[in-house]
Design a protein around this motif. Structure first.
Motif, short mmCIF file in Angstrom:
data_model
loop_
_atom_site.label_atom_id
_atom_site.label_comp_id
_atom_site.label_asym_id
_atom_site.label_seq_id
_atom_site.Cartn_x
_atom_site.Cartn_y
_atom_site.Cartn_z
N GLY A 139 8.57 -5.61 60.80
CA GLY A 139 8.90 -7.14 61.10
C GLY A 139 7.32 -7.71 61.73
N GLY A 140 6.27 -7.36 61.36
CA GLY A 140 5.24 -7.64 61.88
C GLY A 140 4.79 -8.87 61.22
N LEU A 159 0.30 4.99 69.64
CA LEU A 159 0.99 3.87 68.35
C LEU A 159 2.40 3.57 68.88
N ALA A 160 3.24 4.73 68.85
CA ALA A 160 4.60 4.40 68.92
C ALA A 160 4.97 3.46 70.43
N ALA A 161 4.24 3.92 71.43
CA ALA A 161 4.58 3.26 72.74
C ALA A 161 3.89 1.74 72.57
N HIS A 162 2.87 1.68 72.13
CA HIS A 162 2.43 0.52 71.71
C HIS A 162 3.42 -0.65 70.82
N LEU A 163 4.07 -0.03 69.56
CA LEU A 163 5.01 -0.54 69.07
C LEU A 163 6.21 -1.04 69.85
N ARG A 164 6.78 0.02 70.81
CA ARG A 164 7.83 -0.52 71.58
C ARG A 164 7.62 -1.59 72.34
N ALA A 165 6.27 -1.74 73.17
CA ALA A 165 5.95 -2.79 73.97
C ALA A 165 5.81 -3.85 73.27
N ALA A 166 5.29 -4.00 71.93
CA ALA A 166 5.32 -5.05 71.13
C ALA A 166 6.67 -5.58 70.62
N GLU A 167 7.59 -4.59 70.36
CA GLU A 167 8.98 -4.96 70.08
C GLU A 167 9.87 -5.65 71.28
N VAL A 168 9.65 -5.20 72.58
CA VAL A 168 10.49 -5.56 73.62
C VAL A 168 9.63 -6.75 73.88
N ARG A 171 6.79 -9.73 70.16
CA ARG A 171 5.23 -10.05 69.72
C ARG A 171 5.21 -9.21 68.34
N PRO A 172 5.71 -9.93 67.28
CA PRO A 172 5.56 -9.35 65.83
C PRO A 172 4.09 -9.25 65.43
N ASP A 173 3.05 -10.44 66.07
CA ASP A 173 1.95 -10.13 65.75
C ASP A 173 1.09 -9.00 66.28
#
Length: 243
Positions: A139-140, A159-168, A171-173
């Motif tokens: 969903g980026g 990466l995995a932690a960064h993606l989770r933080a973006a999801e929470v 921030r799709p960008d």
């Protein structure tokens, strides 16, 4: 001038190109070969099949030096990779536009980013990434967040932690930025100290061009659409169909 037709798979469809020597006359696209040829409405005794035949193993000339009935793709044993023949045509178009060009091509092809080292007219090695598919699946959105690109370029192991933080954080960008940053970290041996040509739909490579520029990498943008006629013209000359 020799009249001929280049035809082959183009994503989910078939593309056909009417050629007169090294000049592109007309292009069509249809779900099947019969439809593409019917829409082309061009009489030619010779066809060149784009993508047929066993792929040429890397390293290999961007275009074969001898005439054939097909232009195959490229294949690499380690790391395992396959590059479609139409990407080969785009690169041939770049080299026709800029003779003697050496560097690294990043070609964006339907959910795959191909990084290909080019030297003396040869494709030397490649590394491909599924980054566009991952951006879509997670969903980026574009354009990607510059801070996320920088974070994952410098700390790809998170990466995995960064993606989770973006999801929470909704921030799709940032999702897109982190995925692009990780790709650039993994592709560093290709772009570090090189000039890079980005070949993208309509000449747009959101995030990649700016991120590489931020690293001091000389980047030039080319559209796939503009390179195709020049690539087909180069193929005509390689196969002796331009007379």
């Amino acid at each position: 001038m020799t009249d001929w037709i280049a035809i082959g798979r183009d994503g989910a469809d078939i593309s056909a190109h009417a050629m007169r020597g090294a000049s592109l006359i007309k292009s069509t696209r249809a779900p099947d070969e019969a439809g593409a040829l019917a829409a082309l409405a061009f009489e030619a005794a010779q066809q060149v099949r784009i993508g047929d035949g066993a792929p040429d193993p890397l390293p290999a000339p961007v275009l074969p030096g001898a005439a054939g009935a097909a232009l195959p793709g490229l294949v690499q044993k380690a790391p395992p990779d396959v590059i479609a023949a139409r990407v080969r045509l785009w690169i041939a178009g770049l080299l026709a536009r800029q003779p003697g060009w050496d560097g690294v091509v990043c070609a964006l092809e339907d959910g795959i980013n191909h990084w290909v080292q080019i030297s003396a007219g040869e494709a030397v090695s490649a590394q491909s990434f599924l980054t566009p598919r991952l951006v879509s699946a997670l969903g980026g959105t574009m354009p990607p967040a510059p801070d996320a690109i920088a974070d994952s370029l410098s700390r790809p192991e998170r990466l995995a932690a960064h993606l989770r933080a973006a999801e929470v954080s909704n921030r799709p960008d940032a999702i897109s930025g982190h995925l692009i940053g990780v790709e650039l970290a993994a592709a560093r041996p290709y772009w570090l100290g090189q000039q890079v040509a980005l070949i993208a739909p309509d000449g747009a490579a959101p995030g990649l061009d700016l991120a590489l520029g931020d690293q001091g990498v000389p980047v030039e943008l080319h559209s796939r659409e503009s390179l195709l006629p020049e690539g087909l013209g180069a193929l005509a000359r390689a196969f002796g169909l331009n007379g």
